[in-house]
Each structure stands twice: as C-alpha cells, then as structure tokens.
Design a protein around this motif. Structure first.
Motif, PDB file in Angstrom:
ATOM      1  N   HIS A  55      -5.550  -0.407   5.553  1.00 47.25           N
ATOM      2  CA  HIS A  55      -5.298  -1.611   5.962  1.00 47.25           C
ATOM      3  C   HIS A  55      -5.621  -1.851   7.571  1.00 47.25           C
ATOM      4  O   HIS A  55      -5.632  -0.955   8.412  1.00 47.25           O
ATOM      5  CB  HIS A  55      -3.676  -1.894   6.191  1.00 47.25           C
ATOM      6  CG  HIS A  55      -2.960  -2.979   7.005  1.00 47.25           C
ATOM      7  ND1 HIS A  55      -2.489  -2.870   8.241  1.00 47.25           N
ATOM      8  CD2 HIS A  55      -3.228  -4.376   6.726  1.00 47.25           C
ATOM      9  CE1 HIS A  55      -2.048  -3.889   8.642  1.00 47.25           C
ATOM     10  NE2 HIS A  55      -2.698  -4.894   7.804  1.00 47.25           N
TER      11      HIS A  55
ATOM     12  N   LYS B  80     -10.414   7.058   1.247  1.00 47.18           N
ATOM     13  CA  LYS B  80     -10.493   7.207  -0.321  1.00 47.18           C
ATOM     14  C   LYS B  80     -10.682   8.617  -0.678  1.00 47.18           C
ATOM     15  O   LYS B  80      -9.867   8.943  -1.825  1.00 47.18           O
ATOM     16  CB  LYS B  80     -12.101   6.779  -0.436  1.00 47.18           C
ATOM     17  CG  LYS B  80     -12.454   6.560  -2.085  1.00 47.18           C
ATOM     18  CD  LYS B  80     -14.002   5.900  -1.865  1.00 47.18           C
ATOM     19  CE  LYS B  80     -14.335   6.014  -3.410  1.00 47.18           C
ATOM     20  NZ  LYS B  80     -15.625   5.763  -3.662  1.00 47.18           N
TER      21      LYS B  80
ATOM     22  N   PHE C 249      -6.439  -9.825   0.481  1.00 47.27           N
ATOM     23  CA  PHE C 249      -6.547  -8.452  -0.198  1.00 47.27           C
ATOM     24  C   PHE C 249      -7.987  -8.407  -0.816  1.00 47.27           C
ATOM     25  O   PHE C 249      -8.486  -9.259  -1.581  1.00 47.27           O
ATOM     26  CB  PHE C 249      -5.530  -8.723  -1.412  1.00 47.27           C
ATOM     27  CG  PHE C 249      -4.084  -8.466  -0.829  1.00 47.27           C
ATOM     28  CD1 PHE C 249      -3.751  -7.004  -0.377  1.00 47.27           C
ATOM     29  CD2 PHE C 249      -3.295  -9.410  -0.825  1.00 47.27           C
ATOM     30  CE1 PHE C 249      -2.608  -6.689   0.021  1.00 47.27           C
ATOM     31  CE2 PHE C 249      -1.839  -9.272  -0.390  1.00 47.27           C
ATOM     32  CZ  PHE C 249      -1.535  -7.794  -0.134  1.00 47.27           C
TER      33      PHE C 249
ATOM     34  N   LEU D  97      -3.445  -5.761  -5.732  1.00 48.68           N
ATOM     35  CA  LEU D  97      -2.436  -5.795  -4.693  1.00 48.68           C
ATOM     36  C   LEU D  97      -1.660  -7.121  -4.492  1.00 48.68           C
ATOM     37  O   LEU D  97      -0.423  -7.012  -4.074  1.00 48.68           O
ATOM     38  CB  LEU D  97      -2.744  -5.278  -3.169  1.00 48.68           C
ATOM     39  CG  LEU D  97      -3.282  -3.930  -3.260  1.00 48.68           C
ATOM     40  CD1 LEU D  97      -3.919  -3.403  -2.049  1.00 48.68           C
ATOM     41  CD2 LEU D  97      -2.239  -2.652  -3.882  1.00 48.68           C
TER      42      LEU D  97
ATOM     43  N   LEU E 262       0.790  -1.239   0.067  1.00 45.27           N
ATOM     44  CA  LEU E 262      -0.059   0.106   0.055  1.00 45.27           C
ATOM     45  C   LEU E 262       0.578   1.266  -0.070  1.00 45.27           C
ATOM     46  O   LEU E 262       0.211   2.337  -0.282  1.00 45.27           O
ATOM     47  CB  LEU E 262      -0.821   0.005   1.423  1.00 45.27           C
ATOM     48  CG  LEU E 262      -2.128  -1.141   1.565  1.00 45.27           C
ATOM     49  CD1 LEU E 262      -2.666  -1.196   2.578  1.00 45.27           C
ATOM     50  CD2 LEU E 262      -3.080  -0.906   0.109  1.00 45.27           C
TER      51      LEU E 262
ATOM     52  N   GLY F 255      -4.542   3.918   1.001  1.00 48.07           N
ATOM     53  CA  GLY F 255      -4.569   2.633   1.051  1.00 48.07           C
ATOM     54  C   GLY F 255      -5.192   2.307   2.640  1.00 48.07           C
ATOM     55  O   GLY F 255      -4.739   3.227   3.279  1.00 48.07           O
TER      56      GLY F 255
ATOM     57  N   TRP G  69     -14.196  -4.847   3.526  1.00 45.81           N
ATOM     58  CA  TRP G  69     -14.390  -4.343   2.073  1.00 45.81           C
ATOM     59  C   TRP G  69     -15.574  -3.417   2.037  1.00 45.81           C
ATOM     60  O   TRP G  69     -15.443  -2.271   1.276  1.00 45.81           O
ATOM     61  CB  TRP G  69     -14.335  -5.258   1.107  1.00 45.81           C
ATOM     62  CG  TRP G  69     -15.445  -6.262   1.212  1.00 45.81           C
ATOM     63  CD1 TRP G  69     -15.501  -7.391   2.084  1.00 45.81           C
ATOM     64  CD2 TRP G  69     -16.642  -6.314   0.450  1.00 45.81           C
ATOM     65  NE1 TRP G  69     -16.554  -8.161   1.688  1.00 45.81           N
ATOM     66  CE2 TRP G  69     -17.463  -7.442   0.757  1.00 45.81           C
ATOM     67  CE3 TRP G  69     -17.305  -5.250  -0.641  1.00 45.81           C
ATOM     68  CZ2 TRP G  69     -18.719  -7.826   0.211  1.00 45.81           C
ATOM     69  CZ3 TRP G  69     -18.539  -5.569  -0.809  1.00 45.81           C
ATOM     70  CH2 TRP G  69     -19.136  -6.548  -0.733  1.00 45.81           C
TER      71      TRP G  69
ATOM     72  N   ASP H 198      -8.877  -2.381   2.086  1.00 46.81           N
ATOM     73  CA  ASP H 198      -8.011  -2.910   1.097  1.00 46.81           C
ATOM     74  C   ASP H 198      -7.470  -4.273   1.446  1.00 46.81           C
ATOM     75  O   ASP H 198      -7.253  -5.195   0.625  1.00 46.81           O
ATOM     76  CB  ASP H 198      -6.858  -2.098   0.655  1.00 46.81           C
ATOM     77  CG  ASP H 198      -7.423  -0.820  -0.208  1.00 46.81           C
ATOM     78  OD1 ASP H 198      -8.226  -0.654  -1.030  1.00 46.81           O
ATOM     79  OD2 ASP H 198      -7.224   0.492   0.261  1.00 46.81           O
TER      80      ASP H 198
ATOM     81  N   ASN I  77      -8.466  -5.642  -2.516  1.00 51.68           N
ATOM     82  CA  ASN I  77      -8.172  -5.007  -3.555  1.00 51.68           C
ATOM     83  C   ASN I  77      -7.084  -5.945  -4.101  1.00 51.68           C
ATOM     84  O   ASN I  77      -5.769  -6.036  -3.838  1.00 51.68           O
ATOM     85  CB  ASN I  77      -7.448  -3.601  -3.065  1.00 51.68           C
ATOM     86  CG  ASN I  77      -6.888  -2.986  -4.346  1.00 51.68           C
ATOM     87  OD1 ASN I  77      -6.618  -3.414  -5.460  1.00 51.68           O
ATOM     88  ND2 ASN I  77      -6.557  -1.856  -4.170  1.00 51.68           N
TER      89      ASN I  77
END
Lengths: 334, 334, 334, 334
Positions: B167, B160, B213, B218, B69, B165, B189, B194, B215
């Motif tokens: 975590h 956002k 993940f 990644l 990230l 990112g 999520w 992410d 996302n």
C-alpha cells in the motif's frame, strides 16, 4: 420525476453560498472558526448546552452515537425495520465492536414504551445474555410516521427506568419538527434523549450531518472515535458552514416544510384507501397493482416498489411542484 | 501567512465549478453518472484497469486499504514515523480489527528493501507471533522525501517475495509525481503496488480523496467496508465531481507543482546548512534557534516547531507568492 | 437429583485416567504427542481427512468456526433460538468482529431448507445490506430434536447453492449420532458441513471440546485466531488426552446413549400429552402446572422452568438410574 | 532434561487430588461451591477485598485486564519485550478492540518510572493521537528479573499521576514473591496495581490461571467479556479447585521456591561472566558459543537459543534435581 428518495435531492442554494464563503484561510479539522461555532449554534437551537459535531453521513452519526451509548458486549433496542438494522451494512456492529441489535415490533416502524419495557424485562440478568444498554428510535420513522413529544418522552421514561441510553436517528428530524410544529427540544433532551443524529443531507444539504450530544459527557470519547473512523475531515470548515447556513435562517425548516407539503398533496390525491399508513412527513406507501405502478412509471414517475402491491413515494425539498401536481393527478386517475 | 500545513489550504476554483455543475438530478451513493466514471478516469490516468472509490479522508482511504490487505490477526510493516502509526488515532487498528503495525526505521521516514526484508525475517513463524501481511509506505514521505520508481519497485519486489500486500499512502502523491516527472504508473502498479490512497484534499480539493486498487480483487469487499464505516455518502456525485475535475485537466499536477515550487524557493533561501533533509516535495524542516523561530513568527509567519531546534514549513497550491518571497527573505536574513 | 442441565455433569472416569497418563514430560501448546494425534484420531472417526483442535468451550469452538466462515461485514443465518444467538453473550459478534446473526424460525429450533433459501433470497444484493455468508445449525437442537442425515444434506445443498459456509454446533452431537445410529460422517462432511463444534464436556468430558474442519483450508487462520483469543493452553496435552480417551473406546457414544436412554424413560413416563416436542436426544420439555412443578421440586428434583407451563428436563451420562426411575414415577403420579 | 520452558512442566500432585475431589454434583459455570470461594481465598491471600476469576490462559487473563483498563481508542504502555507485545499473537488488540501497545525500553524487560513518564509526556493531547490509558508490566519479567515492592510502587505513583490503569502480568508472579519474600500485597494493590494476571500453570498448575481485580469496579464488565470470549467453562469447579489447592497450602510458593532454587544453582555454576543478567527468578540467559551450546545439547539438555551467543535456561517446580546438578556440572565444565 424523482420520487424514489430524498437522498438524491439537490443541495440547496444556501449551501453553495456557504461553501464559497468558507473558502478562506483557516486552520484544519474542527479548529476553524465555523466548526468552533457549532456548539453554540446548536445550543441556541435546542435551548440547552449541547456538543455538536459535523459528520459526513447519517450512518456514521448513528453509529458514533451507539458506540457512545453501548459497550461492545451490550445490546441496542431498535425497531426491526430500523435503518440501523437494515440499511447500514453492519455499521452499528462495526462502530460498537459487536453490540447486538435487539429487534422490536410496532406499526409504522414505531416502538411503544410497553414494547421496550417488555424487551428489557425478557432478558435474564447474567453474563450469558447480552444486556440492553441503549434504545434507538427513528423520528420521522422509516415509514414516514412521527413520534410526538409525548410519545418520545414516554420512551425516555422507560429508557431512564431501565438504564438505557436514548438515541434518535433523525435523518428526517426536520420533517418531524416541521410536521409537529414543536420545539426541537421537545423531541430530544426534554424527552430524555441523550444523542441525536440530526440529518441535513436528505433535506437539502450537500455532505454534512450533525451529531448532537445532549448528554455532553458522551462527547469527549466520541471525538476520538470520530477521528479513528476517518471522519475528521481536514477542511472541516466546509462541513460546519453547510449546517450553520441551514440552521441560521431556518432553511432546514423551510426545506422540510416544502417536502412535507408535497407529500401531503400526494396523500390527499391517493386518499385513505390507497395509503398503507398515515402520511406525517415526506414518505408514503401507496397500494398500487403492478399495472398501476407500471402506468405511473410510463408517465415518467420514478419510485421504488416496496412490499407486494405497495409503492414508496418520497418527496424532497426540491420536488418540482409541477411534477408533484402531475403525480397527484396521475394517482387520482388510476 | 500560513506555512503550518497544506491541510488547511483553500479548495481550488475548479472544485467549486465542479460542485455547481454536479448539482442536478441524479441517483444516490455511487450510482450517479460522475461516480460511475471514476474507474474510467483513473484507469486512464494510470494506464491500467483500476477500481477507484471516492472517500472523505486520507485516514479512511489508508485504513480501508490496510483492511483489504491484512487480516485482523496480521501485521502491517510501516515506518515508525508513518502517518498511519502516529496521526490517525488508531484508525488502522479500528479498520483492520486489531492488526498490529510493525515499525521500521529509516532516514526521512523512508523504508529500504533491506529493512523490510529483515523485519519479515525476524518474525518467527508460528501462531504465537503476529505475521506480517502488508507493507505500507508514504510517498511523498512525512518528511518531504520521495521514493523514486526504482526505490518503489525494489520494495515491491520484497513485498512480492515475502507475500506482503503493498500500500502507498499518497496524501502527497501529486507532489511526488510532480517532483519526479514520472508516470503515476511508475510509482504504483508497475512497482508492484496493490492499493494507493491518492490525496486530493491537501492539494486543493475540498472533501474527497480517492482509494485506488490496482489489485482489483480487493475492491469488492472494500465496497462493503466503506459503507459499513459510514463512508458511502448519499450525494456521491459531489465527491466524484471534485476529483474528476482535478484529474481531467491536470489540475492535480498544476497545484502540486505550485506547492513544490514554493518549497524549492524556500529551500534555496534556507541553504543546505539549515535543511535537516533534502527538500523534494512541499515540506521542509529547517534548523532554527528558538529566537529565530520567534523572529519569523513576529513577522507573521505561521508554522509548527518540530524536533528541538527545528521548524516545519509546508507550502501548498495556494501559497501566496508574496508570502513565500517574504519568508524566503526572512530566512535569508536570519 | 439434577435434571437442570447436562453441563454440570461429572467428568467420566476415563477422563481422569487420561489426565493422569498425560502427566509426563512433553512440549507445550499443541506440539505434544497427544495434540499431534488429534487430526488422525478424528480423521479416523469421520472417515476423511480433517483438521481438529481442542478448545476449552463450545462457545469458543462455535465462534472460531463462524469467524472462519464469515467476514466481519457478513451475516450468519441461524435459528432465532440458537445457542449462538441467545446464550453466548455476543461471542459470535466478538469473534467475527461484528458479523450479524440473521434469525430464522422453525419448530423445535430447526431450520428447513426452504426457510434458509427464503432468508437468503430476501436480502437485496448491494453494499447497504449485510449479505449472508454462513449457515449455522445445532444438532441435536436446543429443543432436543435431531437433524437426520437427509435433512442435514438438504441444508448442505442450499448452503452450496447460495455460497454459504456450513457450521454445525454439536454441543450434543454425540446425542444426535447415538439417536440416529448413523456414521458421524453422515451428519457432517457427507452432508456438506464445513466445520463442526464437537461437544464433549456436556457428555462426560472435563474441559475440552473439539473444533473440526472438514474444509481444511479454514484451519490455518483459525490457529492464529485461537491463539489470539487466548485459547491455546500451554499444557495442551491434558486437553487432547481427554477427547482422545473419549473417542478411542467409543466412550462418547456410550455416554450419549446413557443420557438418551434416561430421557427416553422419562418421555415414556410423561406420555405424548405432556410432551411439547418429541424427545429425540437428552432434553425434553414437559407441560406441567405450577403446582405440579412445585410438587416435583418438593420431591427433590431440580430442573428449569421454561416457557409458561413448561419444565425443561435434561438427562446426562451420569444421571442416576434410581433418580431417573424416581422422576419417571413422580411424573406418572402427577 | 527439559530447560526450554516452565510452560510444559507437569501438573503437581495436589492438582490431581483437587480435580478428583471436585468431581461431584454441583452447578455449572462459576456458580459452584469452589468458584464461589475464589474471591474469599484470594482476598485472604492479598489481605484486601478482591474479585478473582479463573481463566484458562495467561494470555486471556492479561487481555481481559487490558480490556478493562483501556478503551479501544486508547494505548497501553508496556516494555518492547513484553509478552503481551511479542508472544500473544495480537490478543491484546483483539480483546481491547484495537488499542495500541506503546513500547518502552529498559534493561531486562523492566520499565522505569522515568521511562513511563516520558512516554506519556511525549504524546500530544488531542484526537489525532492515541492517548495512553494503561501501564502493564511483567513481574517477574520476561528476562527473569523482579520488580521490588518499591519499584512497583514507584510505577504505581506514575500511573496514578498520569491517569493510567496499572496491570501486572504475573505469569511468574509466584517466582517474584518467592524471590522477594514479600507479601503478595506489596507487589500489587499496596503499590497501586489495579489488576493482576496471577499465573499458576507454569508453576505446577494444569489449566487455570487467575485474574485478580484489586480495583473491583472493573470486574462486572469483565464477567461479560470473559463469557463473550468463550472463557466461561461450564465445569468451572475443576478450574477453581486447582488454584484453591495451590493457594491454600502455599503450594504455589513451595513450587516457585523449587524452581528459583534450581535456577540459583545453575546461576552459581555459570558465574557472573556468563550471565547476561542477574538471575532473580527461574529464567536465565547464559553466554555460550555455538559449540558450547551444541555440547550441552549433546549431553541431553534441551533449551532455546536466544540472541546471538545466548542460551535461555528455564527451571520449573519439577526440574529434576539430578538434571539440574548435571547441567550445573556441564556448564562448569564448558
């Protein structure tokens, strides 16, 4: 019938027994009773005071050793076919913060003292050039040969003369000791070795290798590096218990002898014509045509193609004797 | 009677059964049948397609997530009391190649959206200043509080908005989910997360955590980083089998509920006067004088002193009910 | 009479004039009027929009380019005799956080498209192996040869096909352009080059090289990396002024032509028998016996011995014509 | 009329004279006659044997010093407002391979011995925690205060007691020495300092700072690190010549005195009410309303806003006396 690698072998029964026995109240990381015994168990095995740490992979053990022996701006001499160069995805560079692997040549992935000496002498002194700080060999090698105590000691002499730290990647150290019938000490500290990655997983372990420092000054910073790399598991007792179980009753030697014996049976079946190199441990490289390889696979034998016209066969502690016999017969029948 | 940490708890019986069942012929690393099921098992659990990787420690899971990230020249916003800042020996800096942790404040080790927004806005744009690239929170926190789905989503909004990112260090994610009774998706999520370090070891596992993940872009580079960090164990099936066993029959929730319930009993015994913070998971901080702490220890209770005049008590899935009752009584009797 | 390297040549008069002219009130780093012109000056020179940054050394320019093109876990394909491999003390590994240089062969330190393609194809896909992410060539090469526009474009094709970023170490880019009489564009972006280390210091500059990104997406993070490496000088105007002065009046070409012409005179004197390789820029390797080398040195010529029985001669923009004539005569007289 | 920073000041005339004088035949890197004098020139200045290296930026000098004093897994204690923490884009983490800056507090960006001692004592010993290995202070500080010899020595005592290396960021070391009227030795090695980043650029230099090691054991590896960071310029003689010219005739002190005197005149004009901190070097922070700041800017004075209601004024060796007088008058007139 698996002959593609020993890294997928089963864990041996002693491992499971040890895990079950370790499942009791204790403290975390490596403060537990099992972990605290590690130095003693390996000091006994090697006949000298060592610092020993369990570690989850050979890659991490190798690279922690290299980080202890070589600064970020230094170089590590190794064979061009070494596992650290070819199969660790740049882990040595990660752990050492960018040290450079300096690649030497030699048959069967073995380095000779003359090769190492010439590699060091070739580097001009001065800040423009990466200076070698360490030597790393693999015993048994990636091609299934072993360094004898004498060969190791001769390399140790060069290392000392040139001011290099000396590391042995012993992913198959047990196979080398089993082959040579020597003391573990003869392949390590008596030969000038500073650090050994002592492999257990390929040899019937489940998830623990051991990093051994004969040069105990290197251990203190390594404890920090191990934690910093996320390799200090919280339930360390399950790691220590595995390797103690394999050392205390010579399980490591029993398992390695089984693997070596299976390889010897296959080597005998193959005969010198087909063998690319002598078979000294549990790996062999056999000359086969594409058709012959296909024929073996059709009979259910699983293995890797290596170079053009070569197949790699690897035996393990749990190689099924019937499968070994079947493969020996199939090779003879080619 | 252990109340010093859940990281030394026993592995639960399902783990040993799973290890034994996994001990059959298969391939290495994460090519085996168990490892290949991991994405599916966790995609089902989270109700969305995820990439999941087993990993031996929470430290490594956290730091692989941060490396995915945040670039080496970037910064990670976290609480000043975060595990990644205080208890990982610089592992985030190792894995990210030197990213800077940017430390925020907030009661109970929780960050608020306003705090995060202010931290980002405070950084002047330009190359002289480390720019924040990621946000990392811990749920349940290091002080035993939980972020609700709403609180998490509000942080996800800020992330956002600011291009960070997101975590979650979920060393005790199970305890948070068990407390909140929400779907795992609600804390991840759906809230803009992410990557999640999903802890199993403190919750009755043996040696495997999982990095998730959401996302999935990644994941590809992370597979290389994991190998490069020496965290791709060769007998991966024993890792995957552990966590699959804990997920498939909701063992992870059962275990977390047991730990939380034990904590709740102790919290009730302590009463609001003694509690430094509300008890929302399986950790609590209790105001005790030095004499009181000594009295508890004299009765056989093992725990850490925390700040001046505070004791930390941690329960776990295997906290002995009798020991919990005894401690509850002992606290009442202080 | 200095023929050992062009890296110790004097700075040309235009440099000093430019420094003096830049010594006025302005802002710091690269916010000044000169630095702000850099993109424009080099975009004009290359006939396309570029991002240009002054940088104090070629090593730093090379390594910032590599860091932009290759992740820490990736590899950079280069010649085994490349400057980045042999003469930068591990700087590529430092800046890339441990990427691996993958060494190819080829006469005169040149890589062919086939060599590069074979190197990429040899790497098994998968996380155990460092994957190539970039290609770096040197033009003119470390052995004084040049890549033509066609040769460069053919490498650019391979780079594109294989997904490799493409960097040119142009420490002697001016000598290559002067030799080939082509447009700078023909050796760079038109041939698929992403980044160029454009050398000025060997060519009469004082302390500034330029890093050029044709792929401008790579520039933003590089600004951070440059600062982070301590290469954002506060009085950047003195850096920018140097290179602008050398570009604006084609001083860079004038200087390179002088150096190349001096080399050509020496090459003619040496004759094809003595030359190890064709002389295409300002470096040459001449076969001389130890006695011959000693005889030349006795006459006051300073140069390096290279391989056994070879001397390296390097001319520069300020090679004294009388000294060049004298050396030519002395070589003829051997 | 520039009062925003001393980092954009002109280079002083002695610099240009020195550059011109250095423009003669010599060898490259730091093998030239000027560079070879550096150790001697600075050993004389400090009254003890030192190792001195020219370096293009203060950021690089600071970070090479930190890399020499702190391992990747260690920590560096510094003030939370230190340049290394706030203005170097993560360069300390880059050069040290991820060491952690440990941030202390204190008025005027000064650390006290008690603060440092408490910071060290707060860290639990053990591998989970980053251990402090070095102390770095800035003299004069980022807020224009100076550490006296006594204050520095008291910090040196703590550093010695706690096993910390001791670095001084001397971007404005000349201003501190000029203010204190002490020997350079009193603020460095006599006070236990191991390494000094000795700033010249802000003080009238062009492109060279100097890194000084009083602990000369640290120099050898630093030479490699400097090259590896791309900071070994090929025409080093132009770097060495600059700083030698500034040291040999006490130009560094003359320039610093000029800057300090200009600041003192402004401080007198501002008066104690407006000054946020005492003015001890060439920086000051003045309380002004937004309207007052705008009024000053309307008169042509250029400076930075700092905290709410504060303006930062920085003088330099070349602050125009007329501009200083004008600003002094304008401040008085607010």
């Amino acid at each position: 019938m698996r002959f593609f690698s020993d890294n997928a072998a089963a864990a041996c029964p002693e491992i499971f027994a040890a895990l079950a026995a370790a499942d009791s109240l204790d403290t975390a990381y490596d403060g537990d009773a099992h972990s605290r015994r590690l130095n003693g168990v390996f000091s006994d095995l090697f006949g000298t005071e060592v610092e020993a740490m369990w570690i989850a992979t050979g890659t991490a053990a190798n690279c922690l050793a290299l980080a202890a022996l070589c600064p970020p701006h230094g170089g590590v001499i190794c064979h061009k076919d070494a596992h650290i160069q070819n199969d660790e995805a740049g882990a040595p560079e990660f752990y050492t913060h960018g040290a450079k692997l300096m690649l030497g040549e030699g048959e069967g992935a073995k380095l000779s003292p003359d090769t190492v000496r010439a590699m060091v002498d070739r580097v001009t002194k001065g800040v423009h050039w990466v200076q070698p700080h360490a030597l790393s060999i693999t015993n048994a090698t990636e091609y299934g040969l072993v360094y004898t105590p004498e060969e190791t000691a001769a390399l140790g002499e060069v290392a000392k003369e040139k001011g290099l730290g000396f590391h042995v990647d012993g992913a198959r150290f047990a196979n080398a000791v089993a082959r040579l019938g020597c003391a573990p000490a003869d392949l390590t500290w008596r030969a000038g070795v500073d650090a050994l990655s002592f492999g257990f997983v390929k040899n019937g372990g489940l998830s623990s290798e051991v990093l051994i420092f004969f040069n105990r000054d290197l251990a203190a910073a390594t404890h920090y590096r191990r934690k910093r790399a996320g390799h200090l598991l919280s339930k360390g007792r399950y790691m220590a218990a595995q390797v103690i179980a394999m050392v205390e009753n010579d399980i490591w030697l029993r398992n390695a002898r089984q693997a070596n014996a299976a390889a010897a049976r296959l080597a005998e079946a193959a005969g010198p014509e087909r063998l690319v190199l002598p078979v000294e441990a549990n790996e062999m490289f056999v000359r086969v045509t594409a058709d012959e390889a296909a024929a073996l696979r059709a009979q259910g034998f699983d293995f890797y193609d290596w170079a053009e016209g070569e197949a790699r066969l690897v035996t393990s502690w749990d190689s099924d004797p019937a499968a070994v016999d079947a493969l020996a017969a199939a090779i003879r029948a080619l």
